[in-house]
Design a protein around this motif. Sequence first.
Motif, short mmCIF file in Angstrom:
data_model
loop_
_atom_site.label_atom_id
_atom_site.label_comp_id
_atom_site.label_asym_id
_atom_site.label_seq_id
_atom_site.Cartn_x
_atom_site.Cartn_y
_atom_site.Cartn_z
N ILE A 1 -3.97 3.67 48.68
CA ILE A 1 -3.15 4.82 47.77
C ILE A 1 -2.62 4.91 47.48
O ILE A 1 -2.42 5.35 46.21
N VAL A 2 -1.15 4.20 47.51
CA VAL A 2 -0.15 4.17 46.19
C VAL A 2 -0.34 3.88 45.38
O VAL A 2 0.01 3.97 44.10
N HIS B 1 -2.39 2.60 43.93
CA HIS B 1 -3.85 3.67 43.15
C HIS B 1 -2.80 4.50 42.53
O HIS B 1 -3.34 4.73 40.70
N GLN B 2 -1.81 5.13 42.72
CA GLN B 2 -1.12 6.28 42.18
C GLN B 2 0.12 5.76 41.18
O GLN B 2 -0.04 6.17 39.69
N LYS C 1 -0.45 3.05 39.82
CA LYS C 1 -1.84 2.04 38.18
C LYS C 1 -1.76 3.58 37.78
O LYS C 1 -2.05 3.03 36.21
N LYS C 2 -1.68 4.69 38.30
CA LYS C 2 -1.91 5.66 36.70
C LYS C 2 -1.20 6.24 36.09
O LYS C 2 -1.42 6.34 34.62
N HIS C 3 0.24 6.08 36.48
CA HIS C 3 1.28 6.28 35.36
C HIS C 3 1.76 4.76 35.27
O HIS C 3 2.40 4.74 33.96
N LYS D 1 1.24 15.56 36.11
CA LYS D 1 -0.05 14.87 36.70
C LYS D 1 -1.01 14.62 36.53
O LYS D 1 -2.18 14.98 35.59
N GLY D 2 -1.34 13.38 36.69
CA GLY D 2 -1.60 12.18 35.54
C GLY D 2 -1.13 12.07 34.28
O GLY D 2 -0.50 13.02 33.46
#
Length: 467
Positions: free
Chosen positions: A26-27, A29-30, A32-34, A415-416
């Motif tokens: 989960i961490v 995945h977050q 990789k969004k940034h 936020k994303g």
Amino acid sequence: MMTTETSISVLLSILIGIAAFCVWVIVFHQIKKHTSALHVRFSGQLVKVLIIIICLFHVISILSPENSLSRLLLGSSALIVAVIGFASQPVIADLICGFLISINKPFEIGDRIIVDGYEPGIVEDITLRHTVLTIYDGIRIIVPNSQLNSKVVYNTSYKKPNRGVHLQYSVSLDTNVPKAMDIIRDCVAASPYTRGVVRNNIDEDSGPVYFLKFSDSALILETTIQLPPTISTYIATTDINVRVLNAFRRNNIEIPYNYFNIIDKSVMVDDKSPDADRTVKPVLSVGSPRMRHYRTDTIYFADVSDPVASAMQLSRIFAKRERIDKNATAQIRLIVEEAVRMFSEMLLQYNASLYLEGSGQLCRIHIHIPIKVDLKRYQVLASLSDNVTDETKTGLYSKIQDVIYNGMKNLQQNKGSEYQWSVRDMTDKDSFSQEAISKSILVSLTDDIKVTVTRYYTEIVLLKNIS
């Protein structure tokens, strides 16, 4: 025999390992969004393996207390010898080379690289053993990390936002070379996929064309085009090559090729034979719409005298190219006209661009506004245009204002990496009333309207299904 206390300890260790693994997934995945940095991707895969190994050793130490973790790792010389011997195997070699690649970073995710022996491709991902490259038509090449670390890698995107693609053209020996060079540059600049270059602190719409060598029967002209990371090399190259070919033909510039005249006297053609003039003509469905994807050129509104007329011309080109019937053509033209009128002030102020793409079944109208996220500038965006002939403040006009504002606000709050909105995704509470739909050309004629807000641009896409 395993006691109850030992069984509980083993079960707890396994559950803790599973929980740690899930939390890290989960961490990661977050994260990789940034960022999509190469070392982050590799480190994420490495941590997953380490969690599994630590959990496994811990379970073994519970089942066999005499084989503690330190004793397993350091107490046995035979184990050390086995590890050293196993390190020479391909699995460990790929792991070590992947670690070196993630540290040295000869390329990043999204870079276009050329590896000796492989097709040029875009770096999509890196695992503990392989690097994934995407080539034409979405085909993936899985390259072992050990091979990447040992071969020469050509990186056309190294530490720069764009990537370069080399193109070469042959012209006949009697060609007016400066004219041919200008034609190539014009075709590169006219392509909707390329970006300009900066030379000597001067912005240019295309890179230079060089005349570098003679061949046996031709002159070789070469240039390098600059493409954004999201554009396929093969699509852009095809578009430019078609433009250059057509331009060469219009200007009587010959592309040389070898040919032979062969006379076979042993074969006599009987002109009276009933099959002599018989030819097979392909049957073309001229009236049916095309099923092929097509994209028009891009127009920049600050560079045209009449934005509405220029956008309407693009819609006519798209409809003719895709063989769309008169009714659907009229609807697309009406959507384009109303969209340009609605956003006219924003389009002109920020030199926004517009293009159409799709096929004879689906048309997408892209309005691209290159504006960075800044809530102070929203005051300008909020006053789009008071000359809208068909929209009302309570309808689509107001809704898109709110979408852009909310997108900018979310991005400033980290936020994303982007904010997306769609008419189809609206809830019943937020959906338009029948009165608003009847007053809105865009809402009533389009099948969906999507808005994407990133830190560097806002894009509005109007979709029209063609039945």
